[in-house]
Design a protein around this motif. Structure first.
Motif, PDB file in Angstrom:
ATOM      1  N   LYS A 376       0.827  -1.208   0.000  1.00  0.00           N
ATOM      2  CA  LYS A 376       0.000   0.000   0.000  1.00  0.00           C
ATOM      3  C   LYS A 376       0.862   1.261   0.000  1.00  0.00           C
ATOM      4  CE  LYS A 376      -3.650   2.257   2.710  1.00  0.00           C
ATOM      5  NZ  LYS A 376      -4.503   2.155   3.931  1.00  0.00           N
ATOM      6  N   LEU A 377       1.907   1.280   0.792  1.00  0.00           N
ATOM      7  CA  LEU A 377       2.803   2.442   0.832  1.00  0.00           C
ATOM      8  C   LEU A 377       3.561   2.597  -0.477  1.00  0.00           C
ATOM      9  CD1 LEU A 377       4.237   2.114   4.467  1.00  0.00           C
ATOM     10  CD2 LEU A 377       2.531   3.737   3.649  1.00  0.00           C
ATOM     11  N   LEU A 378       3.943   1.501  -1.102  1.00  0.00           N
ATOM     12  CA  LEU A 378       4.651   1.577  -2.379  1.00  0.00           C
ATOM     13  C   LEU A 378       3.762   2.166  -3.469  1.00  0.00           C
ATOM     14  CD1 LEU A 378       6.566  -1.826  -2.350  1.00  0.00           C
ATOM     15  CD2 LEU A 378       7.570   0.449  -2.177  1.00  0.00           C
ATOM     16  N   VAL A 379       2.487   1.824  -3.466  1.00  0.00           N
ATOM     17  CA  VAL A 379       1.564   2.393  -4.442  1.00  0.00           C
ATOM     18  C   VAL A 379       1.397   3.890  -4.217  1.00  0.00           C
ATOM     19  CG1 VAL A 379      -0.852   2.382  -5.207  1.00  0.00           C
ATOM     20  CG2 VAL A 379       0.344   0.234  -4.831  1.00  0.00           C
ATOM     21  N   GLN A 380       1.376   4.313  -2.971  1.00  0.00           N
ATOM     22  CA  GLN A 380       1.193   5.733  -2.652  1.00  0.00           C
ATOM     23  C   GLN A 380       2.452   6.550  -2.875  1.00  0.00           C
ATOM     24  OE1 GLN A 380      -0.095   5.642   1.436  1.00  0.00           O
ATOM     25  NE2 GLN A 380      -2.164   4.947   0.934  1.00  0.00           N
ATOM     26  N   ARG A 381       3.611   5.898  -2.928  1.00  0.00           N
ATOM     27  CA  ARG A 381       4.877   6.628  -3.057  1.00  0.00           C
ATOM     28  C   ARG A 381       5.010   7.223  -4.458  1.00  0.00           C
ATOM     29  NH1 ARG A 381      10.680   3.771  -1.971  1.00  0.00           N
ATOM     30  NH2 ARG A 381       9.980   2.541  -3.761  1.00  0.00           N
TER      31      ARG A 381
END
Length: 386
Positions: A376-381
């Protein structure tokens, strides 16, 4: 005679009042009669009035009282202009006072810091400081070690912290995180994140591998910073004291994994951390760290050098060892540390730690929650570096 109009003194144009003040400062003052006949308020200089006014005021009509009393009001004019003349001086004086107060405050702040610094040095020299049974030196950690790590945390990696409220304000808890980055900088960044952001000012006590306590200098600094051996006994003693304990179950498998396998969690061992949490009924807080995988992109591993040096791996990156010591500088990636929803363990019976199926399920639950948050954090980065 042209139409006449009586202008009250209060409505006199400012330019005329200014000229009148200049005459008032001379050696002699004009008489009321001369002021009425030829001064700025002479009836001959007043603009024409509407029809009908001329008939009601004959040529020999006396000067109105407002015009006659004009000189008596002159002394009030300099007083009205006084604030304008004194304004710049007053502002300058106020600025000077503020500057003096700021300088005095700054000097007092430096004096206070110097006094605290000398007091700290005196305590270190005389041995008047405390360490716990693990060698943790809280004063040295707060005032020195954290100050040395904080620029790397705040300015270089620009760490963003989320979910810090999921760490309890009191009592013990077990923070379980992914591990990566070739060098264990992620553990240090997580420690600063808890220390600087938790509203209760809690400290994270990390469980470290045996290798950390075998290296000179590093061994002593790790003990002073509150790290201890990654074993169940030390973890249980810390949790009994109500400490926040951090563990990274991937170990060297996660720390030294190739760059092509970044953000893919390795095996979480046998779930010993779950057994410890169940035994003491403390919550498990999953933690996901994004950004550490790219600081040293590990494109190779020299196993021969690793065996000679006694290391679990010897990393080869695009800059190391080709650039020598300069290649050991980490890349300035943008980090995000997110603490997830705690998983309670106080509702299980005492014999739950002996149930292998329960142990497996809880371990898998923690691992899946960390992995899902990483994705999830990688998609938002937006970018690796921004």
């Amino acid at each position: 005679m042209a139409d006449a109009k009586v202008i009250p003194f209060g409505e006199e144009p400012r330019s005329r009042r200014g000229g009148k003040r200049a005459r008032g400062r001379g050696s002699s003052s004009p008489s009321p009669s001369s002021s009425a006949g030829s001064g700025p308020h002479s009836l001959s200089s007043v603009p024409d009035q509407p029809d009908g006014v001329e008939d009601s005021m004959p040529n020999d009509a006396p000067v109105p009282e407002q015009a006659q009393s004009e000189p008596t009001s002159e002394p009030t004019e300099p007083h009205a202009a006084a604030p304008e003349a004194e304004g710049p001086a007053t502002a300058e004086g106020a600025t000077g006072d503020a500057t003096g107060d700021a300088a005095e405050s700054g000097g007092g702040d430096w004096d206070r810091r110097l006094a605290e610094g000398f007091a700290f040095l005196r305590r270190r020299v005389t041995g008047d400081y405390e360490v716990d049974e693990f060698g943790y030196d809280k004063e040295l950690t707060d005032q020195v070690l954290m100050s040395l790590i904080r620029p790397l945390y705040a300015n270089y990696f620009r760490v963003e912290v989320k979910g810090i409220e999921n760490i309890p304000s009191d009592g013990g808890a077990l923070v379980v995180s992914n591990h990566s980055g070739t060098l264990p900088l992620d553990g240090l960044m997580m420690q600063v994140a808890v220390h600087d952001n938790h509203p209760a000012g809690r400290h994270l006590r990390l469980l470290a591998a045996d290798l950390v306590f075998m290296l000179p200098v590093v061994n002593e600094l790790a003990r002073k910073a509150g790290h201890t051996l990654a074993c169940a006994e030390d973890a249980e003693r810390l949790l009994q004291r109500g400490e926040i304990v951090g563990v990274m179950p991937e170990g060297f498998k996660g720390l030294g994994k190739p760059f092509g396998e970044r953000y893919k969690l390795q095996r979480f061992g046998r779930g010993g951390f779950v057994s410890t949490a169940l035994r003491h009924g403390v919550p498990i807080v999953p933690c996901s760290i994004v950004g550490a995988e790219e600081i040293y992109p590990m494109i190779g591993n020299s196993k021969t050098l690793a065996r000679l040096l006694g290391f679990p791996y010897f990393p080869i990156t695009p800059t190391f060892p080709w650039l020598g010591p300069l290649g050991a500088l980490p890349l300035p990636t943008k980090w995000t540390i997110q603490f997830g929803e705690p998983i309670p363990t106080d509702g299980y019976p005492p014999e739950a730690e002996e149930d292998p199926m329960l142990m497996f399920n809880l371990t898998d639950q923690v691992r899946e929650q960390i992995q899902h948050t990483l994705y999830k954090l990688l998609v938002q980065r937006r970018s690796v570096f921004f």
